[in-house]
Scaffold this motif. Structure first.
Motif, PDB file in Angstrom:
ATOM      1  N   THR A 164       0.809  -1.200   0.134  1.00 27.45           N
ATOM      2  CA  THR A 164       0.126  -0.263  -0.058  1.00 27.45           C
ATOM      3  C   THR A 164       0.878   1.282   0.146  1.00 27.45           C
ATOM      4  O   THR A 164       2.281   1.053   0.107  1.00 27.45           O
ATOM      5  CB  THR A 164      -0.920  -0.111   1.141  1.00 27.45           C
ATOM      6  N   ALA A 165       0.176   2.634   0.042  1.00 23.41           N
ATOM      7  CA  ALA A 165       0.904   3.653  -0.161  1.00 23.41           C
ATOM      8  C   ALA A 165       1.993   3.948   0.752  1.00 23.41           C
ATOM      9  O   ALA A 165       2.857   4.717   0.544  1.00 23.41           O
ATOM     10  CB  ALA A 165      -0.145   4.716  -0.402  1.00 23.41           C
ATOM     11  N   ASP A 166       1.718   3.357   2.219  1.00 24.83           N
ATOM     12  CA  ASP A 166       2.796   3.794   3.116  1.00 24.83           C
ATOM     13  C   ASP A 166       3.885   2.795   3.145  1.00 24.83           C
ATOM     14  O   ASP A 166       4.699   2.637   3.909  1.00 24.83           O
ATOM     15  CB  ASP A 166       2.156   3.634   4.507  1.00 24.83           C
ATOM     16  N   GLY A 167       3.792   1.841   2.113  1.00 22.11           N
ATOM     17  CA  GLY A 167       5.021   0.722   2.125  1.00 22.11           C
ATOM     18  C   GLY A 167       4.719  -0.388   2.963  1.00 22.11           C
ATOM     19  O   GLY A 167       5.575  -1.577   3.008  1.00 22.11           O
ATOM     20  N   SER A 168       3.314  -0.610   3.492  1.00 26.37           N
ATOM     21  CA  SER A 168       3.313  -1.752   4.102  1.00 26.37           C
ATOM     22  C   SER A 168       2.598  -2.870   3.264  1.00 26.37           C
ATOM     23  O   SER A 168       2.009  -2.480   2.130  1.00 26.37           O
ATOM     24  CB  SER A 168       2.264  -1.390   5.322  1.00 26.37           C
ATOM     25  N   VAL A 169       2.767  -4.034   3.652  1.00 25.77           N
ATOM     26  CA  VAL A 169       2.216  -5.243   3.121  1.00 25.77           C
ATOM     27  C   VAL A 169       0.783  -5.697   3.667  1.00 25.77           C
ATOM     28  O   VAL A 169       0.701  -6.040   4.916  1.00 25.77           O
ATOM     29  CB  VAL A 169       3.223  -6.467   3.022  1.00 25.77           C
ATOM     30  N   ALA A 210      -5.009   1.682  -8.333  1.00 27.50           N
ATOM     31  CA  ALA A 210      -5.283   2.748  -7.329  1.00 27.50           C
ATOM     32  C   ALA A 210      -5.261   2.289  -5.952  1.00 27.50           C
ATOM     33  O   ALA A 210      -5.077   3.277  -5.194  1.00 27.50           O
ATOM     34  CB  ALA A 210      -6.687   3.228  -7.651  1.00 27.50           C
ATOM     35  N   LEU A 211      -5.097   1.008  -5.427  1.00 31.35           N
ATOM     36  CA  LEU A 211      -5.059   0.733  -4.252  1.00 31.35           C
ATOM     37  C   LEU A 211      -3.881   0.377  -3.535  1.00 31.35           C
ATOM     38  O   LEU A 211      -3.732   0.233  -2.383  1.00 31.35           O
ATOM     39  CB  LEU A 211      -6.157  -0.543  -3.871  1.00 31.35           C
ATOM     40  N   GLY A 212      -2.874   0.082  -4.431  1.00 30.11           N
ATOM     41  CA  GLY A 212      -1.745  -0.429  -4.197  1.00 30.11           C
ATOM     42  C   GLY A 212      -1.095  -1.145  -5.187  1.00 30.11           C
ATOM     43  O   GLY A 212      -1.697  -1.422  -6.053  1.00 30.11           O
ATOM     44  N   VAL A 213       0.101  -1.743  -4.765  1.00 25.18           N
ATOM     45  CA  VAL A 213       0.898  -2.617  -6.096  1.00 25.18           C
ATOM     46  C   VAL A 213       0.762  -4.131  -5.525  1.00 25.18           C
ATOM     47  O   VAL A 213       1.544  -4.395  -4.543  1.00 25.18           O
ATOM     48  CB  VAL A 213       2.467  -2.262  -6.111  1.00 25.18           C
ATOM     49  N   VAL A 214       0.021  -4.866  -6.546  1.00 22.85           N
ATOM     50  CA  VAL A 214      -0.113  -6.126  -6.173  1.00 22.85           C
ATOM     51  C   VAL A 214       1.086  -7.040  -6.122  1.00 22.85           C
ATOM     52  O   VAL A 214       1.896  -6.808  -7.121  1.00 22.85           O
ATOM     53  CB  VAL A 214      -1.159  -7.033  -7.036  1.00 22.85           C
ATOM     54  N   THR A 215       1.491  -7.843  -5.121  1.00 18.88           N
ATOM     55  CA  THR A 215       2.589  -8.636  -5.437  1.00 18.88           C
ATOM     56  C   THR A 215       2.301 -10.057  -5.153  1.00 18.88           C
ATOM     57  O   THR A 215       3.264 -10.678  -5.758  1.00 18.88           O
ATOM     58  CB  THR A 215       3.575  -8.217  -3.880  1.00 18.88           C
ATOM     59  N   ALA A 216       1.349 -10.645  -5.017  1.00 20.36           N
ATOM     60  CA  ALA A 216       0.874 -12.026  -5.198  1.00 20.36           C
ATOM     61  C   ALA A 216      -0.678 -12.058  -5.351  1.00 20.36           C
ATOM     62  O   ALA A 216      -1.271 -11.326  -4.626  1.00 20.36           O
ATOM     63  CB  ALA A 216       1.471 -12.758  -3.951  1.00 20.36           C
ATOM     64  N   ALA A 272     -14.187   5.522  -1.701  1.00 20.65           N
ATOM     65  CA  ALA A 272     -14.002   5.608  -0.324  1.00 20.65           C
ATOM     66  C   ALA A 272     -12.746   4.700   0.424  1.00 20.65           C
ATOM     67  O   ALA A 272     -12.072   5.130   1.137  1.00 20.65           O
ATOM     68  CB  ALA A 272     -15.114   5.425   0.443  1.00 20.65           C
ATOM     69  N   LEU A 273     -12.644   3.468  -0.267  1.00 19.91           N
ATOM     70  CA  LEU A 273     -11.496   2.682   0.231  1.00 19.91           C
ATOM     71  C   LEU A 273     -10.262   3.309  -0.483  1.00 19.91           C
ATOM     72  O   LEU A 273      -9.217   3.280   0.284  1.00 19.91           O
ATOM     73  CB  LEU A 273     -11.671   1.442  -0.380  1.00 19.91           C
ATOM     74  N   ARG A 274     -10.235   3.787  -1.564  1.00 23.50           N
ATOM     75  CA  ARG A 274      -9.211   4.392  -2.108  1.00 23.50           C
ATOM     76  C   ARG A 274      -8.671   5.683  -0.979  1.00 23.50           C
ATOM     77  O   ARG A 274      -7.464   5.876  -0.844  1.00 23.50           O
ATOM     78  CB  ARG A 274      -9.357   4.928  -3.583  1.00 23.50           C
ATOM     79  N   ASP A 275      -9.587   6.382  -0.916  1.00 24.91           N
ATOM     80  CA  ASP A 275      -9.360   7.624   0.129  1.00 24.91           C
ATOM     81  C   ASP A 275      -8.577   7.128   1.549  1.00 24.91           C
ATOM     82  O   ASP A 275      -7.587   7.719   2.000  1.00 24.91           O
ATOM     83  CB  ASP A 275     -10.538   8.282   0.690  1.00 24.91           C
TER      84      ASP A 275
END
Length: 439
Positions: free
Chosen positions: A149-154, A175-181, A417-420
């Motif tokens: 996610t945007a703060d670098g957490s998984v 839009a919600l984060g970078v998918v890793t798996a 709202a989830l994106r926010d």
């Protein structure tokens, strides 16, 4: 089909050649930790972040002037759980490699799209689909997701863990984060019998409901300027396995469907007046055939002729009327359309921004060969699609914005709202997301 995304002199270009970007830097992480660190570093530097797979989207959904994440080192199967019948795979794994690896394990996805060059994360994030009466898109087969996610957490999500994220992130648009798996549902490998044959446009449209009802997977291509279509029916089979003979497959799938078709496109682009005649010849080029094989060898086919595409999902009950309007528009417009129109279906699903969210859907895809002006055709087609409350494929050309989507997606507000909450500073923002989701 070659790898779609390319970078020369710092410029990234998609497979269709209609989108370019100049990222400030590119990162190819070898682990989830490295990817998370890249997101945190981007935040420190005030840069946006986008991940890109093979660039098969025709929209600028992956374009950025910030940090471009390339996931090609995040590949391979993490785990196969035969009790749960799931497989967990790294986000950068190409669908082709996943399908082949699953087949070696005696497993298969239930349904898939008609090409398999995309990465699993790119395909699911944009809503890639095939055709199916009862089985939905690739994203509808997801049972779990891991994303940075945007703060670098998984963050991990599933129906039981962070279910509100799971509802949206299966088709998350980046839009919600970078998918890793991704964890997919799988089943024991099975056989499909494919029946391909020509059929008139009038017959396929008048019998559409019957054809859809009687077949697990039904699709067809209509050749503009003709009354002809090519239909394909895929149904499960007890065997025996009878694949297309190698020479016949090369002649039909490579020589005719790609080689000769490419030459026809070149001629049509150079001399548009020849297109109706070429279309009539093309519609008769492929003969009927029936074969039985494992799923990925039936669902998918090589696509080497480069094009630009628009595709809309309309309510399934509206597909015939929409197609007839499209045919009338082309006949009256003077447009010269050299590419077939593709028609597929999907059952309703529960993914927030899936084009099939909450309603049985039919997909109508229009194409133009790369390098040919497509705006007039696509604009006229889009006018028809939107009149039927169509929902554009997130990875294909369209002009819709957040106001429109709020009207055709009942749960649009849930997603924003989830994106926010997950990305309040818009770390994963770009011009495309600003248009389709709002600021």
């Amino acid at each position: 089909m070659s790898t779609a995304a390319s970078a020369k002199n710092g410029t990234w270009r998609n497979w269709g050649g209609n989108v370019t970007a100049r990222p400030a830097r590119e990162v190819t992480p070898a682990s989830v930790d490295e990817l998370a660190a890249a997101v945190r570093k981007a935040a420190e530097d005030g840069l946006k972040v986008k991940a890109v797979g093979t660039g098969h989207s025709f929209t600028s959904i992956a374009a950025t002037d910030g940090v471009l994440i390339r996931p090609q080192l995040l590949t391979g199967i993490r785990n196969i759980d035969r009790d749960a019948m799931t497989v967990t795979v790294e986000a950068g794994t190409p669908l082709k490699r996943l399908n082949m690896a699953l087949a070696r394990e005696g497993l298969s996805l239930t349904n898939m799209g008609d090409i398999m060059e995309q990465t699993v994360s790119g395909a699911t994030s944009t809503g890639t689909h095939g055709t199916g009466r009862d089985s939905g898109s690739i994203a509808a087969q997801i049972r779990g997701l891991e994303l940075v996610t945007a703060d670098g957490s998984v963050l991990s999500c599933s129906e039981k863990e962070n279910p509100e994220v799971f509802a949206a992130a299966r088709i998350g648009l980046g839009a919600l984060g970078v998918v890793t798996a991704i964890t997919f549902a799988v089943e024991p490998v099975f056989l499909l019998t494919a029946r391909e044959e020509p059929m008139s446009f009038d017959k396929v449209t008048s019998a559409f409901d019957e054809l859809w009802t009687e077949n697990e997977h039904f699709e067809f291509y209509w050749f503009p300027h003709t009354g002809s279509t090519s239909t394909k029916r895929n149904n499960r089979s007890t065997g025996p396995e009878k694949p297309v003979p190698q020479l016949q497959g090369w002649i039909e799938d490579e020589f005719l469907s790609n080689g000769v078709f490419q030459v026809a496109q070149w001629v049509g682009r150079a001399v548009p007046g020849t297109i109706p005649s070429i279309a009539r010849i093309s519609s008769k080029a492929l003969s009927a055939r029936t074969y039985t094989d494992i799923p990925y060898k039936v669902f998918t086919s090589p696509r080497r002729v480069r094009f630009v595409e628009m595709e809309y999902a309309v309510p399934r009950e509206a597909v015939v009327a929409t197609l007839r309007e499209l045919k009338t528009m082309i006949e009256r417009s003077g447009l010269r359309v050299s590419f077939p129109v593709e028609v597929r279906t999907a059952p309703a699903d529960d993914i927030t921004l899936s084009t099939a969210s909450g309603r049985d859907s039919a997909y109508i895809a229009v194409h133009m060969v790369k390098g040919t002006p497509y705006q007039a055709y696509f604009t006229a087609a889009e006018r028809i699609f939107t009149a039927h409350e169509g929902r554009p494929h997130w990875g294909k050309v369209h002009t819709r914005d957040a106001e429109y989507f709020a009207g055709v997606y009942p749960r649009f507000g849930e997603f924003t709202a989830l994106r926010d909450r997950l990305d309040p500073d818009r770390r994963f923002q770009n011009d495309y997301l600003r248009r389709v989701l709002g600021a």
